[in-house]
Design an enzyme around this catalytic site. Structure first.
Site, PDB file in Angstrom:
ATOM      1  N   ASN A  56       0.874  -1.167   0.000  1.00 12.19           N
ATOM      2  CA  ASN A  56       0.000   0.000   0.000  1.00 12.19           C
ATOM      3  C   ASN A  56       0.916   1.224   0.000  1.00 12.19           C
ATOM      4  O   ASN A  56       1.443   1.611   1.033  1.00 12.19           O
ATOM      5  CB  ASN A  56      -0.898  -0.040   1.243  1.00 12.19           C
ATOM      6  CG  ASN A  56      -1.892   1.107   1.290  1.00 12.19           C
ATOM      7  OD1 ASN A  56      -1.837   2.017   0.470  1.00 12.19           O
ATOM      8  ND2 ASN A  56      -2.794   1.050   2.252  1.00 12.19           N
ATOM      9  N   GLU A  82      -8.156  -5.198   5.241  1.00 17.28           N
ATOM     10  CA  GLU A  82      -7.990  -4.917   3.816  1.00 17.28           C
ATOM     11  C   GLU A  82      -6.843  -5.712   3.216  1.00 17.28           C
ATOM     12  O   GLU A  82      -6.913  -6.140   2.062  1.00 17.28           O
ATOM     13  CB  GLU A  82      -7.781  -3.407   3.607  1.00 17.28           C
ATOM     14  CG  GLU A  82      -9.067  -2.625   3.840  1.00 17.28           C
ATOM     15  CD  GLU A  82      -8.858  -1.126   3.982  1.00 17.28           C
ATOM     16  OE1 GLU A  82      -8.407  -0.704   5.054  1.00 17.28           O
ATOM     17  OE2 GLU A  82      -9.140  -0.393   3.025  1.00 17.28           O
ATOM     18  N   HIS A 121     -12.681   3.001  -0.133  1.00 18.47           N
ATOM     19  CA  HIS A 121     -12.705   1.984   0.940  1.00 18.47           C
ATOM     20  C   HIS A 121     -13.488   0.756   0.482  1.00 18.47           C
ATOM     21  O   HIS A 121     -14.004  -0.007   1.297  1.00 18.47           O
ATOM     22  CB  HIS A 121     -13.414   2.490   2.228  1.00 18.47           C
ATOM     23  CG  HIS A 121     -12.685   3.560   2.980  1.00 18.47           C
ATOM     24  ND1 HIS A 121     -13.354   4.566   3.646  1.00 18.47           N
ATOM     25  CD2 HIS A 121     -11.373   3.767   3.211  1.00 18.47           C
ATOM     26  CE1 HIS A 121     -12.482   5.366   4.246  1.00 18.47           C
ATOM     27  NE2 HIS A 121     -11.272   4.887   3.989  1.00 18.47           N
ATOM     28  N   ARG A 166      -2.610  -2.195  -3.427  1.00 19.31           N
ATOM     29  CA  ARG A 166      -3.808  -1.384  -3.227  1.00 19.31           C
ATOM     30  C   ARG A 166      -3.684  -0.165  -4.134  1.00 19.31           C
ATOM     31  O   ARG A 166      -2.709   0.582  -4.047  1.00 19.31           O
ATOM     32  CB  ARG A 166      -3.906  -0.940  -1.776  1.00 19.31           C
ATOM     33  CG  ARG A 166      -5.045   0.024  -1.575  1.00 19.31           C
ATOM     34  CD  ARG A 166      -5.210   0.406  -0.125  1.00 19.31           C
ATOM     35  NE  ARG A 166      -6.371   1.254   0.000  1.00 19.31           N
ATOM     36  CZ  ARG A 166      -6.389   2.416   0.650  1.00 19.31           C
ATOM     37  NH1 ARG A 166      -5.296   2.857   1.237  1.00 19.31           N
ATOM     38  NH2 ARG A 166      -7.480   3.120   0.719  1.00 19.31           N
ATOM     39  N   ARG A 213     -10.734  15.618   7.381  1.00 20.16           N
ATOM     40  CA  ARG A 213     -11.508  16.042   6.199  1.00 20.16           C
ATOM     41  C   ARG A 213     -12.914  16.483   6.597  1.00 20.16           C
ATOM     42  O   ARG A 213     -13.537  15.874   7.468  1.00 20.16           O
ATOM     43  CB  ARG A 213     -11.643  14.888   5.198  1.00 20.16           C
ATOM     44  CG  ARG A 213     -10.350  14.579   4.469  1.00 20.16           C
ATOM     45  CD  ARG A 213     -10.493  13.343   3.595  1.00 20.16           C
ATOM     46  NE  ARG A 213      -9.515  12.348   3.986  1.00 20.16           N
ATOM     47  CZ  ARG A 213      -9.567  11.061   3.652  1.00 20.16           C
ATOM     48  NH1 ARG A 213     -10.563  10.606   2.899  1.00 20.16           N
ATOM     49  NH2 ARG A 213      -8.635  10.226   4.042  1.00 20.16           N
TER      50      ARG A 213
END
Ligand code: ADP
Length: 385
Positions: free
Chosen positions: A12, A374, A170, A81, A231
């Site tokens: 990742n 993940e 996601h 990823r 965010r």
């Protein structure tokens, strides 16, 4: 057989970091994993050097990733990823020159992420030439969102020309967690309608009908939707115009404001949920308001998705906050008894490490906590190709 036989290396790559995990896709057993941070700022000048360092670290543990690479005795695949698959990718994809070029081309949609992902792929291909490399896209699970959920109500020709739509992110987590939840309930995914709440530093909600995503809170970019660590999530787009026009802020300044200086951090000066909780206990008003705004937004999406789905079989919490913060789970679903949604305080206690039901057995809606993974999902997708 070598110690790495049949494993998958999951990478990742972020703009200045490289997360890695070597694991067995069937059992989920992690051989070794870690993170290289501050790439470019330290003695690790780039992702190539970072991956070399990772290989050396493995070798130091007696694990040679290049040994028998691509053969049955070596690692089986590298799973990457990749954040944005745009309109091009809707499932795990074997990487060749063309695919890599396309991932690069999609950088205009994900300028912070795709260039780093592409660099990670390039380096891994160079260092492990015999091993198949697979890209797993964060957007893939939402590729088939119903048009009404995927479409922004803006000029349709402009949108078509520039691929402006709601993509969602996601996705690997939402798909994995929704499958785990159905398995926990002992029902086929095709029979379970559920709301998945992925609450980490980044946060997103999705409505999943019978295993397929029908709505999600993130959009063209991962900025839309829920209040997150740093965010803003949803704001009036007119706010952006106002910041530019009346306050004279540049696009880069607005980007920095909404992506890095907003959310819990912007409201309370803290983006870590544990620290936020400590501030609230000390009576900090800003932290309390930040928490209330977070919960308000979350409940608004839960309500929307309950209607989207026409009622849910399950509501599933996951990721750092979802797996750990019992108070968030309780507050997100408080007062919804008339919808069949009840959280049992005795079951809703703290940190959860395996799929758990936190609603009473007889409640119409199963409220679940399901740890996400993940890396395992990516490893399985890569191995399956
Ligand atoms: P990401 O992968 O998006 O970086 P994670 O899924 O690891 O994020 O979630 C990180 C968030 O989880 C942080 O806000 C952190 O404070 C929160 N978190 C972790 N452990 C706990 C805990 N015990 N209680 C409350 N929040 C927690």
């Amino acid at each position: 057989m070598s110690a790495v036989a049949g494993t998958v290396l999951v990478l990742n790559s972020g703009s200045s970091s490289l997360k890695y995990q070597l694991l067995h896709p069937e059992t989920g057993e992690v051989v070794h994993g870690g993170i290289v941070e501050r790439i470019g700022e330290t003695e690790v000048p780039d992702h190539k050097a970072a991956l070399r360092q990772v290989f050396e670290e493995f070798a130091g543990r007696g694990l040679d990733l290049t040994d028998g690479a691509g053969s049955p005795a070596g690692i089986a695949a590298v799973g990457h990823r990749v954040v944005h698959g745009g309109r091009s990718f809707h499932s795990p994809t074997l990487i060749d020159d063309h695919v890599l070029a396309e991932i690069r081309r999609l950088s205009s949609l994900a300028p912070l992420h795709n260039p780093a992902n592409a660099q990670g792929i390039e380096v891994a291909r160079e260092l492990l030439p015999g091993v198949k490399q697979v890209a797993v896209f964060d957007t893939a699970f939402f590729f088939d969102l119903p048009p009404a959920a995927a479409t922004y109500a803006i000029d349709r020709e402009l949108a078509a020309e520039h691929a402006l739509r709601r993509y969602g992110f996601h996705g690997t987590s939402h798909e994995y967690v929704s499958q785990q939840a159905a398995a926990f309930l002992g029902r086929p995914t095709s029979e379970v309608d559920q709301i998945v709440l992925h609450l980490g530093n980044g946060a997103s909600a999705s409505a999943v009908r019978g295993g397929r995503a029908v709505d999600t809170s993130m959009g063209l970019t991962p900025l839309e939707g829920l209040v997150m660590g740093t965010r803003s999530g949803d704001v009036d787009p007119g706010l952006v115009l106002h910041l530019g026009r009346s306050l004279g802020m540049s696009i880069d300044q607005i980007d920095d404001l909404l992506n890095r200086r907003s959310g819990l951090k912007g409201l309370a000066g803290e983006n870590d949920f544990r620290a936020l909780g400590a501030l609230i206990e000390q009576g900090d008003e800003h932290a309390k308001l930040a928490y209330d705004v977070y919960i308000h937004r979350l409940r608004r999406y839960i309500g929307a998705y309950l209607v989207d789905l026409g009622g849910a079989d399950a509501i599933t919490f996951t990721a750092g906050v979802g797996e750990n913060a019992a108070q968030v789970r309780a507050d997100a679903l408080a007062g919804l008894e008339r919808f069949g949604i009840v959280v049992d305080p005795a079951r809703n206690t703290g940190r959860v490490t395996e799929p758990t039901r936190i609603s009473p057995d007889e409640a119409p809606v199963a409220v679940l906590v399901v740890p996400t993974n993940e890396e395992l999902a990516i490893a399985r997708e890569a191995a399956a190709l």
